[in-house]
Write an enzyme that holds these catalytic residues in place. Structure first.
Site, short mmCIF file in Angstrom:
data_model
loop_
_atom_site.label_atom_id
_atom_site.label_comp_id
_atom_site.label_asym_id
_atom_site.label_seq_id
_atom_site.Cartn_x
_atom_site.Cartn_y
_atom_site.Cartn_z
NE ARG A 1 10.32 -1.42 2.43
CZ ARG A 1 9.45 -1.14 3.41
NH1 ARG A 1 9.42 -1.88 4.49
NH2 ARG A 1 8.62 -0.13 3.29
CE LYS B 1 2.12 2.29 5.73
NZ LYS B 1 2.96 2.17 6.93
CG ASP C 1 7.32 -0.47 6.87
OD1 ASP C 1 6.95 0.48 6.16
OD2 ASP C 1 7.83 -1.49 6.39
NE ARG D 1 -0.93 -0.74 4.87
CZ ARG D 1 -0.99 0.07 5.92
NH1 ARG D 1 -1.56 1.24 5.81
NH2 ARG D 1 -0.47 -0.28 7.08
CG ASP E 1 8.81 -7.57 5.35
OD1 ASP E 1 9.02 -8.55 6.09
OD2 ASP E 1 7.75 -6.92 5.38
CG ASP F 1 -8.30 -1.98 0.68
OD1 ASP F 1 -7.18 -1.74 1.20
OD2 ASP F 1 -9.37 -1.82 1.28
N GLY F 2 -4.87 -1.91 -0.65
CA GLY F 2 -3.88 -0.85 -0.77
C GLY F 2 -4.26 0.45 -0.11
#
Length: 513
Positions: free
Chosen positions: A198, A121, A278, A101, A268, A133-134
């Protein structure tokens, strides 16, 4: 904003999929897939980071820029894309992952030559969305916007946030994965970083056997983000890995310093530049507990608990070393570098604690002192940040019960006060051996120990207010997080109220967005 200056050098360097297809799929032998943000017709601005925009070279916000902030009405020169990577999630190999996303607008260079990547994002699905669905919801977007900026001002390496906006649509989410999905307000946050590369990007190339592409990615990363590396041939790759290990260890020490728990340290989610990246089910530490994890998905094993973060960083670096082995080709070097990680980390960690306590330097006996302190903090359930704030103010005449009761999450009875008193005497004895003055010791503590941290209950209250159309608390929290080493807002410098102990979003969170 000067969005016309955004460029895509990454796309010119590596093979990619230019189909602009958001349907989930495998994309072998490529590092990115072009994808267009879904586009939102009725965005509404919540917050814009004017200072960051000026710093990175985008300039001042104008009303016409609003649609860009949610990925709509983009200029013709911008080719948006998502990157592919792989990773180990909760200790298990997960195969191909990617920006599920997150969609990259590209890179901008400011007047000093500094380059910054810009990424939406929550702007729609990508080939790596894994049946999702992102989109992103308001609560996760607010948490990322505020916390990344809070970490920056605390002095912790991090991605940053440029803007926060409503999309004008509702998104359905099951916040606790318990079969009770609900509609929530959708939002998009723009985040920035020198690079979003990453560990997982390198793992993917290794897993696919794309060793030449792996080497090209290494060369690109070193050339663009590691100017301190001036060696060549095999040595530059070795210097790179040592640098990544050092940056990662330093980041973990900073997390311990301010009491930050990431919550989901999958490979990740590990930045190759040593940035905090993140912001999902994270938490700042309230009561000190080495075994605390805010992530309900991390139960019952608590793999990513506060006290394990250095250990997990080490484990993740082993996975990165495995991915780089075809290029570095020196197993002994990799093993020695990884063995040295623990030595470097713990020495840096203890030196950091010395600063928190106002010690002039690390002495041999301090390791035992720190272990004693950790046990006491957990037994007395003392607030991590507030404890050090009160320690700065202690005098020989201080009433310990009155002074520390406000920072304890349990009742300080006679027995516990006795143990606290014994510790304070031990602490005073250690201070007496300092070679620096009392004033210098206190100044060291004030520079190291924040007065304000962005606690989850404050974020919860802020999200509730924004949901109801109010931004007063958002503005106030933004002011507080910009000056975390000053006692600007006393009402924020208090322990978590008991009525928030079991509220989802305060004490417990999930990976759900």
């Amino acid at each position: 904003m000067n969005i016309e200056r955004i460029r895509q050098p990454f796309l010119k360097k590596f093979p990619g999929d230019f189909s602009n297809n958001p349907i989930q799929r495998s994309t072998p032998k490529v590092l990115f897939a072009t994808i267009k943000p879904v586009g939102f017709d009725k965005p509404q601005l919540i917050a814009f980071n004017e200072a960051l925009s000026e710093e990175i070279g985008l300039g001042k916000f104008e009303d016409k820029d609003l649609h860009f902030l949610v990925g709509s009405q983009l200029p013709d020169n911008i080719q948006t894309y998502a990157t592919a990577y792989a990773g180990h999630q909760f200790g298990n190999w997960a195969g191909q992952l990617g920006d599920g996303r997150a969609i990259l607008a590209g890179e901008i260079t400011n007047t000093t030559g500094k380059k910054t990547e810009i990424q939406w994002k929550g702007a729609g699905a990508t080939p790596y969305s894994r049946r999702a669905d992102g989109r992103a919801v308001l609560r996760s977007s607010v948490r990322e916007y505020l916390m990344s900026e809070a970490m920056h001002h605390l002095g912790v390496p991090t991605t940053r946030a440029l803007s926060l906006a409503f999309t004008g649509e509702d998104v359905i989410r099951d916040i606790m994965y318990n079969g009770n999905p609900q509609y929530e307000k959708g939002a998009v946050v723009i985040r920035t970083a020198e690079s979003f590369l990453r560990f997982g990007h390198f793992e993917l190339m290794f897993a696919q056997g794309e060793h030449k592409l792996l080497q090209n990615l290494l060369d690109f990363t070193i050339e663009n983000y590691f100017p301190e590396i001036v060696s060549s041939d095999q040595e530059k790759y070795k210097d790179f890995f040592e640098n990544v290990c050092t940056r990662t260890a330093d980041l973990m020490v900073e997390w311990f310093r301010v009491g930050f728990v990431h919550g989901v340290m999958n490979t990740d989610n590990m930045s190759i530049l040593g940035l905090t990246i993140d912001y999902g089910p994270y938490s700042m530490m309230d009561e000190y507990n080495l075994n605390f994890t805010p992530n309900t998905t991390d139960l019952p094993g608590k793999r990513y608990a506060f006290g394990k973060q250095g250990q997990i960083a080490h484990w993740n670096l082993w996975q990165l070393a495995n991915a780089l082995q075809p290029i570095i080709k020196d197993q002994k070097f990799l093993e020695n570098t990884l063995s040295n990680f623990g030595i470097y980390f713990w020495e840096a960690h203890d030196k950091m604690l010395c600063k928190k306590f106002g010690f002039d330097g690390l002495k041999k006996e301090d390791e035992e002192f720190f272990a004693y302190w950790q046990g006491l903090m957990q037994e007395l359930e003392l607030d991590h940040t507030l404890f050090f704030n009160q320690l700065e103010k202690i005098t020989p005449k201080t009433d310990l019960k009155e002074h520390f009761s406000g920072v304890a999450y349990t009742v300080l009875n006679k027995e516990k006060l006795g143990k606290l008193g014994e510790f304070i005497e031990l602490y005073r004895s250690r201070l007496h051996s300092n070679s620096i003055s009392t004033e210098e010791s206190l100044e060291l503590m004030k520079k190291t120990n924040p007065k304000f941290i962005l606690r989850n209950y404050l974020l919860y209250e802020c999200i509730e207010e924004i949901s109801n159309g109010k931004t007063e608390m958002l503005i106030k929290l933004t002011q507080a997080l910009e000056n975390p080493y000053q006692e600007q807002f006393p009402e924020f410098s208090m322990k978590r109220p008991s009525n928030y102990n079991d509220i989802a979003g305060c004490s417990t969170l999930s990976c759900s967005s």
